[in-house]
Every structure is written in C-alpha cells, then in structure tokens.
Motif scaffolding. Structure first.
Motif, mmCIF file in Angstrom:
data_model
loop_
_atom_site.group_PDB
_atom_site.id
_atom_site.type_symbol
_atom_site.label_atom_id
_atom_site.label_comp_id
_atom_site.label_asym_id
_atom_site.label_seq_id
_atom_site.Cartn_x
_atom_site.Cartn_y
_atom_site.Cartn_z
ATOM 1 N N ILE A 1 2.453 5.239 7.098
ATOM 2 C CA ILE A 1 2.858 3.685 7.428
ATOM 3 C C ILE A 1 3.961 3.418 7.410
ATOM 4 O O ILE A 1 5.155 2.528 7.966
ATOM 5 N N THR A 2 5.448 4.663 6.565
ATOM 6 C CA THR A 2 6.901 4.763 7.149
ATOM 7 C C THR A 2 7.071 4.695 8.840
ATOM 8 O O THR A 2 7.539 3.989 9.624
ATOM 9 N N GLY A 3 5.880 5.580 9.346
ATOM 10 C CA GLY A 3 6.377 5.608 10.634
ATOM 11 C C GLY A 3 5.655 4.004 11.300
ATOM 12 O O GLY A 3 6.847 3.648 12.575
ATOM 13 N N THR A 4 4.908 3.470 11.146
ATOM 14 C CA THR A 4 4.753 1.755 11.332
ATOM 15 C C THR A 4 5.540 1.896 11.480
ATOM 16 O O THR A 4 5.945 0.725 12.288
ATOM 17 N N ILE B 1 1.054 -1.067 0.001
ATOM 18 C CA ILE B 1 0.254 -0.097 0.112
ATOM 19 C C ILE B 1 1.262 1.143 0.363
ATOM 20 O O ILE B 1 0.928 2.579 -0.679
ATOM 21 N N GLY B 2 1.786 1.395 0.623
ATOM 22 C CA GLY B 2 2.877 2.713 1.024
ATOM 23 C C GLY B 2 3.435 2.325 -0.522
ATOM 24 O O GLY B 2 4.281 3.950 -0.424
ATOM 25 N N SER C 1 2.654 2.184 -3.643
ATOM 26 C CA SER C 1 1.372 2.153 -4.129
ATOM 27 C C SER C 1 1.576 3.530 -3.920
ATOM 28 O O SER C 1 0.308 4.402 -5.170
ATOM 29 N N LEU C 2 0.493 3.840 -3.100
ATOM 30 C CA LEU C 2 0.290 5.426 -2.312
ATOM 31 C C LEU C 2 1.486 6.539 -3.188
ATOM 32 O O LEU C 2 1.850 7.631 -3.344
ATOM 33 N N LEU C 3 3.058 5.604 -2.664
ATOM 34 C CA LEU C 3 4.003 7.281 -2.887
ATOM 35 C C LEU C 3 4.101 6.650 -4.835
ATOM 36 O O LEU C 3 4.185 7.933 -5.391
ATOM 37 N N ILE C 4 3.762 6.188 -5.308
ATOM 38 C CA ILE C 4 3.326 5.948 -6.822
ATOM 39 C C ILE C 4 1.961 6.963 -7.481
ATOM 40 O O ILE C 4 2.210 8.067 -7.755
ATOM 41 N N GLY C 5 1.403 7.130 -6.586
ATOM 42 C CA GLY C 5 -0.043 7.719 -6.736
ATOM 43 C C GLY C 5 0.783 9.816 -6.697
ATOM 44 O O GLY C 5 0.124 10.566 -7.119
ATOM 45 N N ASP C 6 0.708 9.970 -5.374
ATOM 46 C CA ASP C 6 1.904 11.114 -4.957
ATOM 47 C C ASP C 6 2.359 11.484 -6.189
ATOM 48 O O ASP C 6 3.036 12.861 -6.431
ATOM 49 N N GLY C 7 3.877 10.414 -7.220
ATOM 50 C CA GLY C 7 4.356 10.678 -7.494
ATOM 51 C C GLY C 7 3.850 11.468 -9.249
ATOM 52 O O GLY C 7 4.690 11.900 -9.986
ATOM 53 N N VAL C 8 2.300 11.124 -9.364
ATOM 54 C CA VAL C 8 2.023 11.862 -10.132
ATOM 55 C C VAL C 8 1.209 13.315 -9.841
ATOM 56 O O VAL C 8 1.553 14.495 -11.114
ATOM 57 N N ILE C 9 0.558 13.042 -9.262
ATOM 58 C CA ILE C 9 0.339 14.834 -8.519
ATOM 59 C C ILE C 9 1.443 15.344 -8.649
ATOM 60 O O ILE C 9 1.169 16.870 -8.707
ATOM 61 N N THR C 10 2.773 15.347 -7.555
ATOM 62 C CA THR C 10 3.336 16.191 -7.821
ATOM 63 C C THR C 10 4.261 17.052 -8.891
ATOM 64 O O THR C 10 4.399 18.395 -8.937
ATOM 65 N N PRO C 11 4.386 16.437 -9.632
ATOM 66 C CA PRO C 11 4.354 17.074 -10.658
ATOM 67 C C PRO C 11 3.669 17.923 -11.773
ATOM 68 O O PRO C 11 4.371 18.860 -12.062
#
Length: 618
Positions: free
Chosen positions: A377-380, A104-105, A107-117
């Motif tokens: 997720i990273t913190g957990t 999940i983490g 996948s979320l990072l990939i989702g963030d990688g789309v919105i960031t640019p």
C-alpha cells in the motif's frame, strides 16, 4: 518547534527508537528460511543474496529514500501519504478509494504491531535452551518469561519515548556492534559468502527452486520487518538522523547475515543459527549475549509501539478514529505521545498471541502478511504521488518497488491457514472501528439536522433584542460554522439561555501537519488562511472564532482562547444520547460513550463546562 538535537545524540536515539525491530531480525530470519531449504552452499548464497537485496530495495530505497522524501513537516506514516495523495487527486471517487486503502494500511500496521513484540521476545527467550542445564526448559516457562518481559515493556510507556530512547540507544549501539563483530569473525572462515552481493545468486535460487523458492520469499521478508518504522517514527526523531543511523545499521546487519551464512556452510546442521554461532565463537560470553538479545528484542517492540502511537494520533486528528485520551510526554518534541488505550490493547493482544503460538517458529509461519500488505500500500501511494507531482523518474522506481512488494505479499498468502489469519483478524479490529466510526459520524450528523446559519441568525437577532442577557461570555463548540448544531439551538432558543457575548468556536484541521492559528472570522469569508480582525461581529452579541491546526498539531485550546482575549464564563458542548437496535450503530454508540468528547479531549476547565444532551435515534 522541534528541539535541535546533536548529530551523535540523534543517531543514538534513532538506534533506540526506530531500529529495534529490524535490528533483531537476525535472531530468527536465517534460521526460519533455512528450515525450508537444504543448507547447501548454493542455497545459502541464494538466500543471503535475497536478504541483501531485500534490505536494499524494500528498506533503503522504499522507506529510507522514497517514503522519507515525502514526509510532511517532519512527519511520516500511512496517513501522511494518504492525506498527501487525496489532496492531489481530483476525483471524489479516487479520493474515497485511496482513503479506504489507507485505512487498510493503518489496520495492517496495527496487526503487525501485535506480532512484532511477540516473535521478537519469544525468539530471544528461546536462547535459554542453549545454556547448559536449561536445555529441557518447558515451553510454558519460556512463554511465562516472554509474557513478563512484555508486561514490563508496556508498563514503562507512560514515561515517554524520549526517555525510553535515551536508555535504549546505547544498548542498541552495543547490539549492532556485537552483530557486526561476530559476523565478521564467522565470514573470515568462509569468505566466499561475499559472492552473495551479486543479485544473480538470488535470481538463480528463485529459478531453480520454482514455486518453493517463491514461497521462501515469505520468510526472507522477515529481514525487512520494522523497515516501515523508519517512516512511521519520523515524528519522534528527524529524517537526517534516521537515515544516518540506517547506514550504520544496514552494514551491521549485512555483515551478521553473511556471517550466519558462513557458519551454516561450515555447520550445515545448525538449527538456531545466531545463538549457536555466538556460542561456538565465545562460550563464556554467551549468557551476556543472551541478556543483550533479550534487551534488544524489548527495544524491537518499542519501535513498533511508538509507531502505533503516532499512527493512532494521526487517525484521531483526521477524524477517522475516536478521540482516545492522549498524554504528551515531551516538552521538546510535540509529537512524542502516549495513548493508554492503544498501549494496553497491544499488550493484551501480544500476550494472547504468545499463548496461541507458544514458539517463535510457529509465529514465523504466520508473520509477514500484514507487513508486506502495508508495504504494498505504501508503494502504491508513493507511485501515484510521484506521478501526480510530475516526478516521473521516482514514480517509475516506486512502481518497480511496488511490484516487488506485491510479490512478497503474494508469497505470504500461503501463511493464512498456518496462523496468518490472526494478522487479518487483528487488523480487522481497527479497520472495523474506523469504518463504523466514520459512517456513524456521517449518519449522526445527518440525523442531528444542523440549522443553516442564515436561518439561525434571523431567530438569534430577534431573541437577543427581546430577552434580558446573562452577563459574561459563553462559548459553544461547532464543527462547521455554517451549520449550527441542535444543542446550540436548544440552549438558546428553547431554554432562552443567552449571554451578552456568545462565541461559536470551531476547530478546523489543515491538510498539513502543522500551522496553528486562532482568529475571529465571518463564516464563509475567504480569510481562512489569515488572521481576521477581532471586531468581526456576525450579529449583536454573536461572534465566530476559528482555530486552525495541522493534523499532527498538539494545541492548547484554552491558551489559544486566552491569547485572543477571550475570557469565557461558561462553555457549552453537545452530548449525543444514541438509541438504536441496529448492532452496527450500537457499536458506534459504545465507542462514543467510552471515548472522550471534544472538551474532554482538549482538557478545557471542568468548572466551566455544561453538556447539553440531544437524544438521537439511529
């Protein structure tokens, strides 16, 4: 071996490769936050205090200190944490749970990688509206300019992150210098903003604004987006250079945010704070600053793109993602890579997001959900890792940080109906691919029904003694040396193809990032960590060769074989022809067809390859 880089060069590369995203957050963060609250002096101090302590807790403590201390052999990222945690837990159910959480983490990072640019480039391009004569530029024109910039950025990725960082580093140094200077000039007009260093202002703001203040956290988090790149990009640079660069970046960001706050106190009607502040300070330098901001937002996208390459490669080598074609772009650092599928998928997704949201303020209303989810997720993971490593103090600090992460994540929930659902939809694509691929591989393995080694050896000895052999050496690839795949059985027993020397090769991933070794061995013997003698013969004419490598290892299989004295005449490999009516397995079959198989992935000599097709019903 990693290439030794000078201190100054390492910091400069870190500025260009890692800090673009978080470094361009000042373009839109305060503007978006203050749009949700009245720009009174008390509110400005409260917001500035929230920004300052968010940078301290979620970037400096969580990533620059805690997460980077858990990097393994210079590598970082969600998969590194997952692999480390899974190796520490004893229960299979716990390992499965943390693995799924890791998926999940990722996948979320990939989702963030789309919105960031998309948000970074759009927000900079919108600065054109402050130039006299361009105030009426249409949204469609701004979108077109942003789209062209995105296309140009993704088109140069094949050249490699090392070259990109070399160009971007000096530009980011100038960018952060300009941010610091402009912020300092503005602070001189309202030095009272320095009071925001006191966390009491943040607490007071949250208490006085209640639920509205809590939801404002969902916009405050924009100041920390890109913080995860510190950890994800460790493989491209080094821990010491990233940490040193963050010290400089942190100071520049804080000065600029406080300068923007000072400008808002003296100009409460400001709607595009950073650009208006620069225009007020130096009108003649505004256009150069605008061009610099566009360059900086391009660099912001670079930090996330290079992080995506690292994450996906780790997914490939840990067998949770298909074997996408990988290009290695550096002779100095083996982890600098380019993955074409990921690059073009991100570009198409970015262009789609730009067309859907059209303006950066609309994107800001959807941004943050994926980022805070990945942070939580990273913190957990860190909390459990430190606890299982008996580092109780760090485990307690990580637990506190995780609570803060979840607070920010919950504040972003309200963004789902305002466009945040796109983060979920985008993240669902890689998550679906991971789950389908993992479960498909498991089912495929069960359906293929590999032959136990002891049964195979009985038939092999009989056949080898009775048949005439083909001269030379034949290689066969197998995932598990104790279970012989059907294609080998069909080739040798049904087609009676048997060579004088037959070697079954298996590639085994180690639990650490690096540690390549190739050796002949007797399957089942406890010599997995040592080089076994080359005269190990399981049966007349049959040997097993094992290549061990870390999950971030870039190995040249052909070179390893040559070093072991293997000069193969033919290489056999299995090809599964999947037939199914199940839509899930149909997707799995499509993934298998569209991605390279093991011999293509490792670029073995095509003139020696022979694929053996096995039909499988799923």
């Amino acid at each position: 071996m990693a290439h030794k880089t000078s201190w100054g060069t390492g910091i400069l590369r870190a500025l260009g490769l890692v800090f673009g995203d978080i470094g361009t957050s000042p373009i839109y963060t305060l503007t978006v936050v203050l749009a949700l609250t009245s720009p009174t002096a008390a509110h400005v101090l409260g917001v500035l205090s929230l920004i300052f302590w968010t940078l301290i807790l979620l970037v400096t403590v969580e990533y620059a200190w805690l997460a980077m201390s858990l990097g393994t052999r210079g590598e970082g990222g969600t998969i590194v944490l997952k692999e480390l945690l899974v190796s520490l837990v004893r229960s299979g159910r716990q390992a499965a749970f943390f693995s799924f959480l890791g998926y999940i983490g990722i996948s979320l990072l990939i989702g963030d990688g789309v919105i960031t640019p998309a948000i970074s480039i759009l927000s900079a391009v919108e600065g054109l509206l402050l130039i006299p004569g361009l105030e009426t530029t249409s949204t469609k024109v701004l979108m077109a300019v942003a789209g062209l910039i995105a296309i140009a950025l993704f088109s140069v990725q094949r050249r490699g992150t090392e070259r990109v960082a070399g160009v971007f580093g000096p530009l980011m140094l100038i960018w952060f210098g300009v941010l610091a200077v402009s912020g300092f000039v503005s602070i001189s007009h309202a030095p009272a903003v320095a009071q925001a260093l006191n966390p009491w202002h943040a607490v007071t703001f949250l208490v006085e604004n209640g639920l509205a203040g809590f939801f404002i956290l969902s916009e405050v988090i924009l100041c920390a987006t890109g913080g995860e790149a510190l950890f994800a990009d460790m493989g491209h640079l080094t821990r010491k250079h990233i940490r040193a660069a963050w010290g400089f970046v942190f100071v520049a960001l804080v000065i600029n945010y406080f300068g923007q706050g000072a400008y808002v106190i003296t100009h409460p009607n400001a709607t595009n704070v950073l650009f208006q502040m620069i225009y007020a300070q130096a009108p003649l330098l505004y256009i150069p600053f605008l061009l610099l901001s566009v360059a900086a937002t391009v660099i912001a996208s670079q930090a996330m793109i290079s992080g995506m390459f690292s994450i996906v490669y780790q997914g490939i080598t840990t067998r949770i993602l298909p074997m996408f074609s990988v290009t290695y772009t550096s002779t100095e650092r083996q982890s600098q890579i380019y993955i074409g599928f990921v690059n073009w998928f991100l570009l198409l997704a970015v262009l789609f997001i730009i067309s859907v949201f059209q303006q950066s303020k609309n994107l800001a209303a959807a941004y943050g959900l994926a980022v805070t989810g990945d942070m939580a997720i990273t913190g957990t993971f860190m909390t459990f890792i430190f606890w299982l490593q008996h580092k109780r103090g760090r485990a307690l600090i990580a637990a506190v940080i995780t609570v803060v992460d979840f607070a920010y994540f919950l504040s972003c929930i309200y963004k789902i109906p305002h466009g945040g659902y796109w983060s979920i939809i985008i993240a669902a694509i890689p998550l679906t691919m991971i789950i389908v691929y993992i479960e498909g591989q498991k089912k495929l393995y069960r359906e293929l029904r590999p032959l136990p080694l002891d049964v195979f050896l009985i038939s092999f000895r009989q056949l080898y003694a009775g048949l005439s052999k083909i001269g030379g050496t034949a290689l066969f690839f197998a995932k598990d040396s104790l279970a012989i795949p059907p294609y080998i059985v069909h080739t040798i027993f049904k087609n009676n193809i048997i060579y004088e020397d037959n070697i079954i090769v298996s590639i085994v991933r180690r639990p650490d990032p690096y540690g390549a070794a190739g050796f002949f061995r007797n399957p089942g013997d406890p010599c997995a960590e040592t080089v076994c003698p080359s005269d190990v013969t399981i049966a007349p004419g049959l040997r097993f060769f094992e290549i061990q490598c870390g999950y971030m290892e870039v190995i040249d299989v052909e070179a390893v074989l040559k070093e072991a004295g293997i000069n193969e005449k033919t290489i056999f490999y299995g090809v599964e022809e999947i037939h199914t009516r199940n839509p899930v397995w149909t997707l799995f079959a499509a993934i298998k067809k569209l991605t390279p198989n093991i011999v293509q992935f490792y670029e073995l000599p095509p003139n020696k390859l022979h694929g053996v097709v096995t039909r499988v019903e799923l």
